[in-house]
Design an enzyme around this catalytic site. Structure first.
Site, PDB file in Angstrom:
ATOM      1  N   GLY A  75     -32.935 -17.528  54.783  1.00 41.57           N
ATOM      2  CA  GLY A  75     -33.431 -18.847  55.130  1.00 41.57           C
ATOM      3  C   GLY A  75     -34.591 -18.783  56.218  1.00 41.57           C
ATOM      4  N   SER A 127     -32.328 -26.026  65.422  1.00 39.32           N
ATOM      5  CA  SER A 127     -32.664 -24.997  64.656  1.00 39.32           C
ATOM      6  C   SER A 127     -33.997 -24.265  64.978  1.00 39.32           C
ATOM      7  CB  SER A 127     -32.987 -25.691  63.230  1.00 39.32           C
ATOM      8  OG  SER A 127     -33.704 -24.853  62.442  1.00 39.32           O
ATOM      9  N   ASP A 166     -24.595 -17.753  64.501  1.00 36.08           N
ATOM     10  CA  ASP A 166     -24.293 -16.715  63.406  1.00 36.08           C
ATOM     11  C   ASP A 166     -22.817 -15.821  63.573  1.00 36.08           C
ATOM     12  OD1 ASP A 166     -27.616 -15.809  62.528  1.00 36.08           O
ATOM     13  OD2 ASP A 166     -26.544 -17.592  62.195  1.00 36.08           O
ATOM     14  N   LYS A 180     -25.445 -22.739  55.707  1.00 34.52           N
ATOM     15  CA  LYS A 180     -25.933 -21.414  56.065  1.00 34.52           C
ATOM     16  C   LYS A 180     -25.812 -20.878  54.708  1.00 34.52           C
ATOM     17  CE  LYS A 180     -26.607 -21.430  60.423  1.00 34.52           C
ATOM     18  NZ  LYS A 180     -27.997 -21.340  61.006  1.00 34.52           N
ATOM     19  N   ARG A 194     -19.809 -21.703  55.877  1.00 37.82           N
ATOM     20  CA  ARG A 194     -19.181 -20.971  56.709  1.00 37.82           C
ATOM     21  C   ARG A 194     -17.594 -21.218  57.101  1.00 37.82           C
ATOM     22  NH1 ARG A 194     -24.238 -17.427  59.144  1.00 37.82           N
ATOM     23  NH2 ARG A 194     -24.649 -16.261  57.350  1.00 37.82           N
TER      24      ARG A 194
HETATM   25  O1  LIG Z   1     -34.687 -18.282  63.310  1.00 37.94           O
HETATM   26  C1  LIG Z   1     -34.001 -17.373  63.023  1.00 37.94           C
HETATM   27  O2  LIG Z   1     -34.266 -16.081  63.111  1.00 37.94           O
HETATM   28  C2  LIG Z   1     -32.835 -17.799  62.715  1.00 37.94           C
HETATM   29  C3  LIG Z   1     -32.170 -18.908  63.236  1.00 37.94           C
HETATM   30  C4  LIG Z   1     -30.891 -19.318  62.842  1.00 37.94           C
HETATM   31  O3  LIG Z   1     -30.865 -20.341  61.792  1.00 37.94           O
HETATM   32  P1  LIG Z   1     -31.239 -22.177  62.166  1.00 37.94           P
HETATM   33  O4  LIG Z   1     -32.627 -21.848  62.976  1.00 37.94           O
HETATM   34  O5  LIG Z   1     -31.409 -22.627  60.939  1.00 37.94           O
HETATM   35  O6  LIG Z   1     -30.122 -22.547  63.177  1.00 37.94           O
HETATM   36  C5  LIG Z   1     -29.777 -18.464  62.358  1.00 37.94           C
HETATM   37  O7  LIG Z   1     -28.917 -18.849  61.519  1.00 37.94           O
HETATM   38  C6  LIG Z   1     -30.761 -17.534  61.329  1.00 37.94           C
HETATM   39  O8  LIG Z   1     -29.727 -16.406  61.174  1.00 37.94           O
HETATM   40  C7  LIG Z   1     -31.848 -16.804  62.163  1.00 37.94           C
HETATM   41  C1  LIG Z   2     -27.986 -17.589  58.653  1.00 35.02           C
HETATM   42  C2  LIG Z   2     -28.593 -16.242  58.670  1.00 35.02           C
HETATM   43  O1  LIG Z   2     -29.721 -16.018  58.077  1.00 35.02           O
HETATM   44  P1  LIG Z   2     -30.806 -16.899  57.218  1.00 35.02           P
HETATM   45  O2  LIG Z   2     -30.840 -18.458  57.942  1.00 35.02           O
HETATM   46  O3  LIG Z   2     -32.231 -16.265  57.480  1.00 35.02           O
HETATM   47  O4  LIG Z   2     -30.452 -16.997  55.760  1.00 35.02           O
HETATM   48  C3  LIG Z   2     -27.768 -15.349  59.213  1.00 35.02           C
HETATM   49  O5  LIG Z   2     -28.283 -14.279  59.323  1.00 35.02           O
HETATM   50  O6  LIG Z   2     -26.669 -15.541  59.522  1.00 35.02           O
END
Ligand SMILES: O=C(O)C1=C[C@@H](OP(=O)(O)O)[C@@H](O)[C@H](O)C1
Ligand SMILES: C=C(OP(=O)(O)O)C(=O)O
Length: 457
Positions: A101, A174, A327, A354, A358
């Site tokens: 993501g 986020s 996370d 996610k 989860r």
């Molecule tokens: O900006 C980032 O590197 C991340 C932000 C988080 O997601 P969200 O921004 O959607 O909460 C986290 O869950 C993800 O593992 C990494």
């Molecule tokens: C949600 C996570 O990562 P991403 O959103 O980059 O898939 C994670 O590393 O727990």
């Protein structure tokens, strides 16, 4: 089947004390950003300690597709010859971000204010996740997206040919949404402003400043107001990526619940927007100490020492802390299963979107393993007990679905280390997206992890 490899059924057997030192890999969030900002700079950025997990390797491949030169010079050592802000070339291939993501959302932001088009896709997990939270603010710059209903991947993003600056209040807590808007603002004239009511990880802001962008953060009644001046010339940097606190969570939490354990996890960043789990564990009564506190790259760092903690108590996790440990709720729920009483986790609706849902994934597996779990739309509770064996407690003896989610797979494998009976996961393959050395690292501490086709000697 994970995006980049075969299904790997795995089993974790109850094990003896975990002891030794666990050097976890580089921070995944910072690794993505180092590659993307390196690609948007003019000149050579040198990176050491880069996480060589599949998520980050997919971002490296994407940066090449947009015209940057990205070279691996050795373990964790990478150089990026950037093309400058607004210098992305239109890729001649679909950009596949696999399970990530962060990768797809930040890259969409980075290209949204250039006059190019790109098509993005991912694996079965990523293609279920909401992308309108990104394409909606990018449309305010003048970008257009064409994809599946509900704003999911695959989608084609057409960057704005004549972008305008944007002022945007993030509708969900986020860092990915915040970062996508800031990265788009880099190639818009004037000032782009992002307002977030709850503070989320601030790696983008810190790194943009490090690369020479003009960016300020002000705490106001509206929330945290981040202002970026567009169209800077980003200066290439030498970056040392710190070790990932979200990966450190796994050996730390394993040590807390496996009798006799004493594990040192060195060099972990304690950025306040990332360290919420560790303070929560301490409040539960975990024997978790921060040794050798220091500053590295402008951020607090410590060596974490975790020892077996049979007296832990359940806790009501402050909802305002959620973003700083978002996370880590899956592995926290595993520790909660061995703590006396109820652990209450509220304000965590984001866990539903996610790599998997989860809350649902952990609740299903924990219940099958004999743990009491209740849940609602944006909350869940785990009622635990320190009892072991025939006195009660976590029975284990189950196979849990990982749903293409690395943190779900790792959390259940840690559960198996302390439960009465082994715990299996249907697919440990996704672990490679964020923690490719998880198996050898945990085995080196004394864990008994087996690829299910393996038979004990
Ligand atoms: O900006 C980032 O590197 C991340 C932000 C988080 O997601 P969200 O921004 O959607 O909460 C986290 O869950 C993800 O593992 C990494
Ligand atoms: C949600 C996570 O990562 P991403 O959103 O980059 O898939 C994670 O590393 O727990």
């Amino acid at each position: 089947m994970s995006a980049h490899g075969p299904t790997i059924p795995m089993t974790s057997h109850p094990c003896g004390a975990l002891t030794g030192e666990a050097e976890v890999p580089g921070d995944k969030s910072i690794s993505h950003r180092a590659l993307i900002l390196g690609a948007l700079s003019v000149g050579e950025t040198r990176i050491t300690g880069l996480l060589e997990g599949q998520d980050v390797l997919d971002t490296a491949k994407a940066m090449r597709a947009f015209g940057a030169t990205v070279i691996n010079d050795g373990p964790g050592a990478w150089t990026v010859q950037g093309v400058g802000v607004g210098g992305f070339a239109e890729p001649d291939q679909v950009i596949d971000c696999g399970n990530s993501g962060t990768g797809v959302r930040l890259i969409m932001g980075a290209m949204a204010t250039s006059p190019i088009a790109a098509t993005f896709t991912g694996d079965a997990s990523l293609n279920k996740r909401p992308m309108a939270r990104i394409t909606d603010p990018l449309a305010l710059f003048g970008a257009a997206s064409h994809g599946r209903s509900g704003g999911r991947l695959p989608l084609t993003l057409v960057g704005a040919a004549d972008p305008v600056p944007v002022r945007y209040t993030t509708p969900v807590p986020s860092a990915q949404v915040k970062s996508a808007v800031l990265l788009a603002g880099l190639n818009a004239p004037g000032q782009t402003v992002v307002i977030e009511k709850e503070a989320t990880r601030d790696h983008t802001e810190r790194m943009l400043e490090g690369f020479g962008a003009e960016i300020t953060t002000d705490e106001t009644d509206e929330g945290r107001v981040i202002t970026l001046t567009g169209q800077p010339e980003l200066k290439p940097q030498d970056i040392t990526v710190p070790r990932d606190p979200s990966s450190a969570a796994f050996p730390v939490c394993a040590a807390l619940i496996v009798p006799g354990s004493d594990v040192l996890v060195p060099g972990i960043g304690l950025n306040p927007t990332r360290a919420g789990l560790f303070y929560t564990l301490q409040e539960m009564g975990a024997d978790l100490t921060f040794e050798n506190m220091r500053e590295e790259g402008g951020e607090p760092v410590a060596d974490l020492r975790a020892r077996y903690s049979p007296e832990m108590k359940g806790i009501a996790v402050p909802p305002e802390r959620a973003a700083s440990m978002i996370d880590e709720y899956p592995i926290l729920s595993v520790v909660a299963a061995f703590a006396e009483g109820q652990t209450v986790m509220k304000g965590v609706k984001e866990l539903r979107v996610k790599e998997s849902d989860r809350i649902e994934a952990m609740a299903t597996g924990l219940r099958a393993a004999g743990v009491t779990v209740e849940d609602g739309p944006d909350w869940w509770t785990v009622t635990g007990s320190p009892k072991r064996g025939n006195e009660g407690g976590v029975t284990g003896g189950v196979t849990c679905a990982s749903h293409l989610d690395h943190r779900i797979a790792m959390s259940f494998l840690i559960l198996g280390m302390a439960a009465d009976q082994p715990v299996s996961v249907d697919d440990g393959g996704p672990i490679a997206t964020s923690f490719p050395i998880f198996e050898p690292l945990m085995s080196g501490l004394g864990a008994d992890l087996r690829r299910t086709e393996e038979v004990a000697a």
